[in-house]
Design a protein around this motif. Sequence first.
Motif, PDB file in Angstrom:
ATOM      1  N   HIS A  65       0.829  -1.205   0.000  1.00 52.90           N
ATOM      2  CA  HIS A  65       0.000   0.000   0.000  1.00 52.90           C
ATOM      3  C   HIS A  65       0.866   1.259   0.000  1.00 52.90           C
ATOM      4  N   TRP A  66       1.986   1.212   0.707  1.00 53.48           N
ATOM      5  CA  TRP A  66       2.920   2.345   0.718  1.00 53.48           C
ATOM      6  C   TRP A  66       3.466   2.582  -0.692  1.00 53.48           C
ATOM      7  N   ALA A  67       3.868   1.512  -1.340  1.00 53.54           N
ATOM      8  CA  ALA A  67       4.403   1.627  -2.698  1.00 53.54           C
ATOM      9  C   ALA A  67       3.325   2.080  -3.679  1.00 53.54           C
ATOM     10  N   PRO A  82       9.871   7.234  26.705  1.00 54.14           N
ATOM     11  CA  PRO A  82      11.243   7.049  26.191  1.00 54.14           C
ATOM     12  C   PRO A  82      11.727   5.611  26.148  1.00 54.14           C
ATOM     13  N   GLU A  83      11.198   4.747  26.971  1.00 51.70           N
ATOM     14  CA  GLU A  83      11.678   3.362  27.020  1.00 51.70           C
ATOM     15  C   GLU A  83      10.787   2.404  26.240  1.00 51.70           C
ATOM     16  N   ARG A  84       9.748   2.901  25.647  1.00 54.51           N
ATOM     17  CA  ARG A  84       8.784   2.018  25.005  1.00 54.51           C
ATOM     18  C   ARG A  84       9.321   1.450  23.701  1.00 54.51           C
ATOM     19  N   GLU A  85       9.011   0.187  23.454  1.00 60.89           N
ATOM     20  CA  GLU A  85       9.317  -0.431  22.170  1.00 60.89           C
ATOM     21  C   GLU A  85       8.071  -0.370  21.289  1.00 60.89           C
ATOM     22  N   TRP A  86       8.270   0.052  20.043  1.00 58.63           N
ATOM     23  CA  TRP A  86       7.166   0.202  19.099  1.00 58.63           C
ATOM     24  C   TRP A  86       7.321  -0.816  17.974  1.00 58.63           C
ATOM     25  N   THR A  87       6.204  -1.358  17.527  1.00 53.62           N
ATOM     26  CA  THR A  87       6.223  -2.259  16.376  1.00 53.62           C
ATOM     27  C   THR A  87       6.209  -1.439  15.104  1.00 53.62           C
ATOM     28  N   ALA A  88       7.149  -1.731  14.197  1.00 50.49           N
ATOM     29  CA  ALA A  88       7.260  -1.000  12.933  1.00 50.49           C
ATOM     30  C   ALA A  88       7.342  -1.996  11.777  1.00 50.49           C
ATOM     31  N   ILE A  89       6.902  -1.538  10.620  1.00 48.78           N
ATOM     32  CA  ILE A  89       6.954  -2.339   9.399  1.00 48.78           C
ATOM     33  C   ILE A  89       7.884  -1.652   8.409  1.00 48.78           C
ATOM     34  N   VAL A  90       8.767  -2.435   7.790  1.00 50.63           N
ATOM     35  CA  VAL A  90       9.640  -1.884   6.746  1.00 50.63           C
ATOM     36  C   VAL A  90       8.799  -1.749   5.473  1.00 50.63           C
ATOM     37  N   VAL A  91       8.505  -0.514   5.073  1.00 51.04           N
ATOM     38  CA  VAL A  91       7.607  -0.290   3.935  1.00 51.04           C
ATOM     39  C   VAL A  91       8.352   0.160   2.681  1.00 51.04           C
ATOM     40  N   ASP A  92       9.635   0.495   2.816  1.00 47.44           N
ATOM     41  CA  ASP A  92      10.389   0.914   1.631  1.00 47.44           C
ATOM     42  C   ASP A  92      11.865   0.744   1.916  1.00 47.44           C
ATOM     43  N   PRO A 100      20.952   1.095   1.616  1.00 41.56           N
ATOM     44  CA  PRO A 100      21.020   0.715   3.035  1.00 41.56           C
ATOM     45  C   PRO A 100      19.947   1.397   3.890  1.00 41.56           C
ATOM     46  N   GLN A 101      19.226   2.380   3.327  1.00 42.63           N
ATOM     47  CA  GLN A 101      18.225   3.102   4.084  1.00 42.63           C
ATOM     48  C   GLN A 101      16.865   2.419   3.989  1.00 42.63           C
ATOM     49  N   ALA A 102      16.219   2.291   5.129  1.00 39.80           N
ATOM     50  CA  ALA A 102      14.883   1.702   5.180  1.00 39.80           C
ATOM     51  C   ALA A 102      13.900   2.738   5.708  1.00 39.80           C
ATOM     52  N   THR A 103      12.689   2.700   5.170  1.00 39.60           N
ATOM     53  CA  THR A 103      11.602   3.511   5.712  1.00 39.60           C
ATOM     54  C   THR A 103      10.740   2.606   6.577  1.00 39.60           C
ATOM     55  N   LEU A 104      10.582   2.998   7.840  1.00 36.25           N
ATOM     56  CA  LEU A 104       9.759   2.245   8.777  1.00 36.25           C
ATOM     57  C   LEU A 104       8.457   2.993   9.012  1.00 36.25           C
ATOM     58  N   SER A 139      19.185   0.056   7.940  1.00 36.85           N
ATOM     59  CA  SER A 139      18.769  -1.260   8.402  1.00 36.85           C
ATOM     60  C   SER A 139      18.799  -2.229   7.232  1.00 36.85           C
ATOM     61  N   SER A 140      19.147  -3.482   7.539  1.00 40.41           N
ATOM     62  CA  SER A 140      19.137  -4.525   6.512  1.00 40.41           C
ATOM     63  C   SER A 140      17.855  -5.352   6.568  1.00 40.41           C
ATOM     64  N   ALA A 141      16.895  -4.967   7.420  1.00 39.25           N
ATOM     65  CA  ALA A 141      15.648  -5.720   7.531  1.00 39.25           C
ATOM     66  C   ALA A 141      14.934  -5.735   6.186  1.00 39.25           C
ATOM     67  N   PRO A 142      14.422  -6.890   5.765  1.00 32.01           N
ATOM     68  CA  PRO A 142      13.803  -6.989   4.438  1.00 32.01           C
ATOM     69  C   PRO A 142      12.473  -6.239   4.357  1.00 32.01           C
ATOM     70  N   LEU A 143      12.102  -5.877   3.147  1.00 30.88           N
ATOM     71  CA  LEU A 143      10.855  -5.179   2.881  1.00 30.88           C
ATOM     72  C   LEU A 143       9.672  -5.998   3.400  1.00 30.88           C
ATOM     73  N   GLY A 144       8.768  -5.334   4.107  1.00 31.47           N
ATOM     74  CA  GLY A 144       7.585  -5.993   4.633  1.00 31.47           C
ATOM     75  C   GLY A 144       7.776  -6.649   5.982  1.00 31.47           C
ATOM     76  N   SER A 145       9.011  -6.675   6.494  1.00 36.00           N
ATOM     77  CA  SER A 145       9.252  -7.345   7.773  1.00 36.00           C
ATOM     78  C   SER A 145       8.830  -6.457   8.938  1.00 36.00           C
ATOM     79  N   GLU A 146       8.581  -7.110  10.061  1.00 37.45           N
ATOM     80  CA  GLU A 146       8.200  -6.408  11.280  1.00 37.45           C
ATOM     81  C   GLU A 146       9.407  -6.331  12.204  1.00 37.45           C
ATOM     82  N   VAL A 147       9.659  -5.159  12.763  1.00 34.72           N
ATOM     83  CA  VAL A 147      10.780  -4.970  13.683  1.00 34.72           C
ATOM     84  C   VAL A 147      10.275  -4.218  14.908  1.00 34.72           C
ATOM     85  N   ARG A 148      11.056  -4.308  15.986  1.00 34.78           N
ATOM     86  CA  ARG A 148      10.757  -3.548  17.195  1.00 34.78           C
ATOM     87  C   ARG A 148      11.775  -2.427  17.304  1.00 34.78           C
TER      88      ARG A 148
END
Length: 462
Positions: free
Chosen positions: A309-311, A404-414, A418-422, A435-444
């Motif tokens: 959807h981002w793309a 400040p200490e909270r972990e947020w769930t993010a999706i790699v959308v682009d 070496p640059q990723a959009t979360l 980040s090297s996380a693949p497109l569409g992956s979920e990260v914290r």
Amino acid sequence: MTAPLPDLTPAQRTEIELLARGKQDRSRTLRELGYSETPEAAHALLLRLGLWPESRTPYADRLHATTVPLNLPVPPFPDEPRLDLTHLEAWAIDDEGNRDPDDAVGSEALPGGATRLWVHVADVAALVPPDSPLDEAARSRGATLYLPDSTTGMLPDALVEQAGLGLHGTSPALSVSLDLDAEGNADAVDVQLTTVRVTRLSYTQAQQRLDAGDPAFVALARLARASRALRESEGAISIDLPEVRLKADEHGVTITPTPKPEMRFVVQECMTLAGWGAAIFADDNGIPVPFATQDHPTREVRGEGLSAHWARRRTLARTRFQQSPGPHHGMGLDVYVQVTSPMRRYLDLVVHQQLRAFLAGADPMPGRVMASHIAQAALNADATRQSERLSRRHHTLRHVAAHPEREWTAIVVDRRGPQATLLIPELALDLQLSSSAPLGSEVRVVLEGVTLPTLGVRARIV
């Protein structure tokens, strides 16, 4: 070591505030203190000195988007012939707490199995003729300014109270009708000046009516589904990205997901059909209006994840407004105008002014005059939209800084090298990091180092 805070005179404070608000370009005081003479540097110093709270947002000032309510007098509705539709039910359906109800929907069964969809819109142009003081003021604003901590109307609150649908027993309206078959094809369209009886509902209340099998709401949903399927067969693009409600004050920020019941989609589809029907009516009758057109998407994107959807959104060309009709490929329509928000968008108001002139037997504005009005309003509307975007990011980052200490769930959308959009769905916030996380992956991620004056934040993948 942090530099000591300067002791400023009232005149120096005013000078720095003017720079922070974009009201002047230079500050001798900042220069003498060794600071950059930028609005961001001025903003940062005001925060450090405690002269501005973190809730203060300067973006509307910098972009010359007014936050002063409009208080011009509002005339009464003219005494003129109208089609009486008060025997038909109609509903103004919007978010809880909405204060400017300017559109409503309803339907009636026709012989042979067809259905007439009615979209009623507040007859704002009856109170705001071209080049009137109210019109000039609305043009200078371009659109209503919706900030997380305030709303500044394009038109006076008194006009909203007078013209808003469902705020009185009956209301004057400009109504678009479309006679639709079961597949969503239109056999006839019309635009008329009407008197309507409207009931206000929230999306939650409307969804309850649909879930309970209320025949009127079932009919509207059936029409909307058929219309959507027909537009998709013509290439309409669907984009579903996270949306949130953001409210802010001096005490803090609340962010909640925007509910998306089916009735939200139903109302949106009915408004789309109204824009299509009004455009057909204007084209058939040679009425100059700003037709909304859009080129084909630059490429096809498959998939339904957030990254798709981002793309897909990035493939859409900018909507153009022109005097000649043309296709809007993103919507899958051969012709379209914006017509359902004349209280909130000047472009819609111009369409109403043109349609109303024709219906009243008067001459609509010539195309060149209309284009001049739209061009002036577009610049102001752009400033309004940008002010909203920057203010929302500002308050979102206030919310982030409070956790400040909270972990947020993010999706790699682009990805760009070496640059990723979360994208953080819970905040509807996007950011970039290596980040090297693949497109569409979920990260914290942990968000740290919030800098409000530059709207900056650092993200760290956990």
